[in-house]
Write an enzyme that holds these catalytic residues in place. Structure first.
Site, PDB file in Angstrom:
ATOM      1  N   HIS A 263       0.826  -1.213   0.000  1.00  0.00           N
ATOM      2  CA  HIS A 263       0.000   0.000   0.000  1.00  0.00           C
ATOM      3  C   HIS A 263       0.856   1.257   0.000  1.00  0.00           C
ATOM      4  CE1 HIS A 263       0.040   1.120   4.369  1.00  0.00           C
ATOM      5  NE2 HIS A 263       0.093  -0.174   4.597  1.00  0.00           N
ATOM      6  N   ASP A 275       5.672   1.557   7.182  1.00  0.00           N
ATOM      7  CA  ASP A 275       4.271   1.203   6.884  1.00  0.00           C
ATOM      8  C   ASP A 275       3.643   2.195   5.923  1.00  0.00           C
ATOM      9  OD1 ASP A 275       1.726   0.215   6.939  1.00  0.00           O
ATOM     10  OD2 ASP A 275       1.272   0.883   8.957  1.00  0.00           O
ATOM     11  N   GLU A 308      -5.407   1.963   1.988  1.00  0.00           N
ATOM     12  CA  GLU A 308      -5.330   0.770   2.831  1.00  0.00           C
ATOM     13  C   GLU A 308      -5.625   1.113   4.276  1.00  0.00           C
ATOM     14  OE1 GLU A 308      -3.257  -2.336   5.405  1.00  0.00           O
ATOM     15  OE2 GLU A 308      -3.070  -0.176   5.383  1.00  0.00           O
ATOM     16  N   GLU A 309      -5.045   2.233   4.725  1.00  0.00           N
ATOM     17  CA  GLU A 309      -5.165   2.597   6.139  1.00  0.00           C
ATOM     18  C   GLU A 309      -6.587   3.013   6.513  1.00  0.00           C
ATOM     19  OE1 GLU A 309      -2.974   1.824   8.120  1.00  0.00           O
ATOM     20  OE2 GLU A 309      -0.954   2.085   7.303  1.00  0.00           O
ATOM     21  N   HIS A 410       2.461   3.651  12.997  1.00  0.00           N
ATOM     22  CA  HIS A 410       1.388   4.643  12.921  1.00  0.00           C
ATOM     23  C   HIS A 410       1.682   5.931  13.674  1.00  0.00           C
ATOM     24  CE1 HIS A 410      -1.978   1.776  11.378  1.00  0.00           C
ATOM     25  NE2 HIS A 410      -0.950   1.881  10.574  1.00  0.00           N
TER      26      HIS A 410
HETATM   27 ZN   LIG Z   1       0.402  -1.120   6.412  1.00  0.00          ZN
END
Ligand SMILES: [Zn+2]
Ligand SMILES: *[C@@H]1O[C@H](CO)[C@@H](O)[C@H](O)[C@H]1NC(C)=O
Length: 491
Positions: A263, A275, A308-309, A410
């Site tokens: 992603h 991420d 995605e998130e 995150h």
């Molecule tokens: Zn991810």
């Protein structure tokens, strides 16, 4: 004879040169730490230049997309076919929140996920108290509102026991303009919670304040005082268009496709270098390797997922709108989401589909040979493999872990220093090698299993899509650890 055979040999030599075959060894060799670093440095810079993130609906996503397209579409156009797949999704963001007390003082307040906005001037209104019931939960049930007319007021409600959204719905039903929710545990560190995506548009605005402040106000209201307070929430809820980027090799059989996915969006809270800049950069480098070679048998499709998130939105859009015959052509899906965690574990996904093991074995054997403790792990519900598992495509992938493996998960600190370069390089090499092996030979890998054909009618696909979209708040790799959407807590 001689002439003919030397001509044939010459042609053969020319062909061999032109073919420059893809081998797993070359794919591994082509992956260089320095190039991986360059990509992640760029994703980090893109976030820094665009308000600190690369999130859905915001400029950092578009800049990330431009970065991928500059390579896939512009530089590699002779060997790759590239396009964008557009879709819409609800964008939400809390810009600002404040609560001003009866003496004009600023009060500590947090916003909840999907916190509704007030009018631009805020809501200034007298507070109305509601009874505390820690056993059943305060203001959770209709009978607890008996005799309370909150019309034109802000309802003061204690947190706990039932979903906050239930309290808000009842407050609204009893006329409240909004809710001042006071915490049920002491101190200013108030735990976040979500109001639930399904409640967008159904709830009044809310400000969540410390227990001590709420308790004091409640006592004063019971003593007969009138307390006028102000709640102000600036929040955005609107549909925004976003996209997946799909880029596939011109080389290879279009009826036998290997898909690699990562992603491209981050959370709003940070730059998303691990991420999932790590997965996005991996795809760029593997693409950069494969485009040099010809003569491989199967097509390789790289997909950078959007949103995605926000709940795996891009990948679920892709799989749920994929025609049945196109789904059949996808022979394997590899997911690469968070593959450079600073204190990594080496999870290799393998689920219940008997086909999964073929890809998982390739990833695991390489990592073990290189001395990394790769272990098989079941799929969760937290990343873009979900849609592919749902349609029965054999799948695997790598994952190096959320906290404690990645303490910046995150958060704003998921930047360029949040990567274990050794682990990351090994994982990308493993991914490149597995894709190269499948590009040459898929023999033994079973076709897509259509165990749930009933699911494929439009209505049930749509339901499935909604179901997965509704897990928005818990889409973060099955963990709950703060950050923009990090909480599954609804209470
Ligand atoms: Zn991810
Ligand atoms: C997204 O929504 C806008 C506005 O309603 C519309 O014009 C556009 O076609 C939509 N895009 C897609 C891909 O559905």
């Amino acid at each position: 004879m001689k002439t003919t055979s030397s001509l044939a040999a010459g042609l053969w030599a020319l062909g061999a040169f032109a073919r420059n075959p893809l081998t797993p060894e070359k794919a591994v060799e082509d992956i260089k730490t320095q190039e991986l670093q360059r990509n992640l440095w760029n994703f980090n810079k893109i976030a820094r230049d665009n308000g600190g993130n690369r999130a859905f609906g915001l400029p950092g996503y578009e800049a990330s997309s431009d970065y991928v397209l500059e390579r896939a579409q512009t530089r590699f156009h002779t060997t790759m076919d590239t396009w964008k797949q557009y879709f819409n999704h609800t964008f939400t963001r809390i810009n600002d929140i404040s609560v001003t007390g009866p003496e004009g003082e600023d009060v500590v307040v947090i916003a909840l996920t999907y916190n509704p906005a007030t009018p631009a001037e805020g809501i200034t209104a007298p507070l109305i108290d509601t009874p505390v019931d820690d056993a059943r939960g305060s203001a959770c049930f209709e009978d607890q509102w008996e005799g309370i007319d909150a019309t034109g007021r802000l309802a003061l409600v204690k947190r706990g026991a039932c979903a906050i959204s239930d309290k808000l719905k009842l407050a609204s039903a009893h006329g409240a303009l909004g809710v001042i929710l006071y915490n049920n545990s002491p101190g200013n560190a108030i735990t976040a919670a979500t109001l639930g995506r399904e409640n967008i548009g159904l709830l009044p605005p809310v400000g969540t304040i410390p227990l001590e402040v709420g308790t004091a106000w409640s006592a004063r209201l019971r003593g007969g005082e009138e307390l006028v307070v102000k709640l102000y929430v600036d929040a955005v809820f609107e549909d925004r268009e976003t996209w997946n980027i799909i880029s596939e090799t011109k080389e290879g059989d279009p009826d036998n496709v290997i898909v690699l996915g990562a992603h491209l969006d981050s959370v709003q809270a940070g730059p998303g270098v691990n991420d999932d800049g790590s997965g996005s950069g991996a795809l760029l480098e593997i693409m950069g390797s494969f485009k040099k070679y010809t003569g491989f048998k199967n097509k390789v499709r790289f997909i950078w997922w959007g949103a995605e998130e926000s709940g795996l939105i891009g990948s679920l859009y892709y799989t749920s709108t994929l025609p049945e015959e196109e789904a059949d052509k996808i022979r394997f899906y590899f997911n690469y989401d968070m593959i450079g965690s600073i204190s990594p574990k080496f999870d290799v996904y393998q689920g219940r589909n008997p086909g999964d093991a073929y890809g998982a074995a390739l990833l695991q054997e390489y990592l073990l040979e290189e001395g990394y403790p790769a272990q098989l792990a079941p799929f969760g519900t937290g990343s873009d493999y979900v849609g592919f598992i749902n349609i029965g495509v054999p799948s695997s992938g790598l994952h190096t872990g959320t906290p404690p493996f990645d303490p910046c998960y995150h958060l704003a600190c998921d930047g360029i220093d949040n990567i274990n370069w050794d682990a990351y390089t090994a994982n990308v090499k493993a991914a490149a090698r597995a894709a190269a092996i499948f590009a040459n030979d898929l023999s033994g890998v079973p076709p897509r299993s259509r165990t749930t054909p009933a699911k494929r009618d439009f209505a049930s696909v749509r339901r499935e899509f909604e179901r997965w979209a509704a897990i928005a708040e818990e889409a973060e790799h099955g963990h709950s650890c703060g950050g923009e959407h990090g909480s599954k807590n609804t209470i």
